[in-house]
Design an enzyme around this catalytic site. Sequence first.
Site, PDB file in Angstrom:
ATOM      1  N   SER A  55       0.797  -1.223   0.000  1.00 50.47           N
ATOM      2  CA  SER A  55       0.000   0.000   0.000  1.00 50.47           C
ATOM      3  C   SER A  55       0.829   1.273   0.000  1.00 50.47           C
ATOM      4  O   SER A  55       0.282   2.360  -0.012  1.00 50.47           O
ATOM      5  CB  SER A  55      -0.930   0.021   1.213  1.00 50.47           C
ATOM      6  N   HIS A  95       1.748   3.905   6.849  1.00 51.01           N
ATOM      7  CA  HIS A  95       1.117   4.805   5.888  1.00 51.01           C
ATOM      8  C   HIS A  95       1.583   6.227   6.138  1.00 51.01           C
ATOM      9  O   HIS A  95       2.232   6.513   7.148  1.00 51.01           O
ATOM     10  CB  HIS A  95      -0.411   4.743   6.026  1.00 51.01           C
ATOM     11  N   ASP A 131      -7.602   5.985   5.617  1.00 51.92           N
ATOM     12  CA  ASP A 131      -7.636   4.772   6.419  1.00 51.92           C
ATOM     13  C   ASP A 131      -8.801   4.671   7.369  1.00 51.92           C
ATOM     14  O   ASP A 131      -8.766   3.874   8.297  1.00 51.92           O
ATOM     15  CB  ASP A 131      -6.329   4.665   7.236  1.00 51.92           C
TER      16      ASP A 131
END
Lengths: 152, 239
Positions: A55, A95, A131
Amino acid sequence: MFSEELKSFRRLGIRHVLLQVLNFASVIASGLMIWKGLGLITNSESPIVVVLSGSMEPAFYRGDLLFLTNPASELYQTGDITVYKIPGQDIPIVHRILETHDLVQKKKEKRAGLLPRQLLLTKGDNNAVDDIDLYRGIDWLERKHIVGKVRG
Amino acid sequence: MAPTRKSANGGRDPRTPSPTRNDTASSAASSPERPAGPLSIATPPGDRDTVKVNNSNVTELKHACDDALKRYLSRPELFKQSHLHTDIRLALGWLSVFVAAGTALYGYKVEFEESKPLVWAGLLTYIVLTTIQSAYAYFIEGNIVFVGKRKTFSKRIITERITLSSTTVPAKKAKPPAYSLSLHYVRSTSGGKSLLAKGKTQGSTGYNAFFDGLGTMDQEKFEQWVGELVEQAMEGKSS
């Protein structure tokens, strides 16, 4: 298979056996201590992590190692890449921070030199949405969820 | 038959030598009150296991020599090995292992932020223990491989202490690696107050004298060489 070794142990005596086992155990002990020491120095629970998902491509690929720090005296900023853990989930996620909101500090906290509490939102570079779904119910991430910031 | 040697008690009546002497002893004469040396106590031939080591590994050669030395000098009637150095190393080492294990377990069970102070404490304790251990091994223990004590009773209680240290002399152009052994021997009585004899010897021989091409150790030859060095030290020679 062990009879040879048992014979030599009896010949060499208990001290010799203890010394050999000690050699082995102290290798393991020093490994453990180096890991814990690294964690303490970087102020991060797990200073070295492996990237599990895709990701964050093209920045990180699966299998990359990341070095983390968690400086208690710096605010997190948009653009920082963080590794966080949602309570109740086992797997940490890596992330990038999209938004930060610094809460107004009470006078007491400011005087103590603590950083203001921050609320954070993250998104993977390679994901289409942020998210929120991954947070499983909470709206914002807080500092206490963060394992660390990626340094290298 | 017993010329006075360098020992301090030259003027005493010669005493009968220790009963276990046989004629393979290198020094047949004995100074008064001298306890038996290692060469005079024979090893029964069936008693030895073959020692076989890797010929190219100098560390293994040294350890094989050290172990043979310990076996040779710890026989009954000879010196009793003092395990002080080993025990201290074991104690410090195991303590540091337990500290490390405890700290790691604690850090695993307890939440990171809370656990920090104790984990710091554990880590620092571990570092201190490891440093003490290394310092002890380097400064105090050094190259010592055997420390032995013996008490014999002839007219008075005679206490002997012997300390052996060994190093490996690395190989030079034509010379093979050698085993260098130095001994320090003290014989005293009345609880260590009056010194009877003191000797310091040193000898080195190439490893090739004791190990053949396959790595089997010629223990008799090694023991003979060690026995001679020990007896020299017991005579009070210093070299």
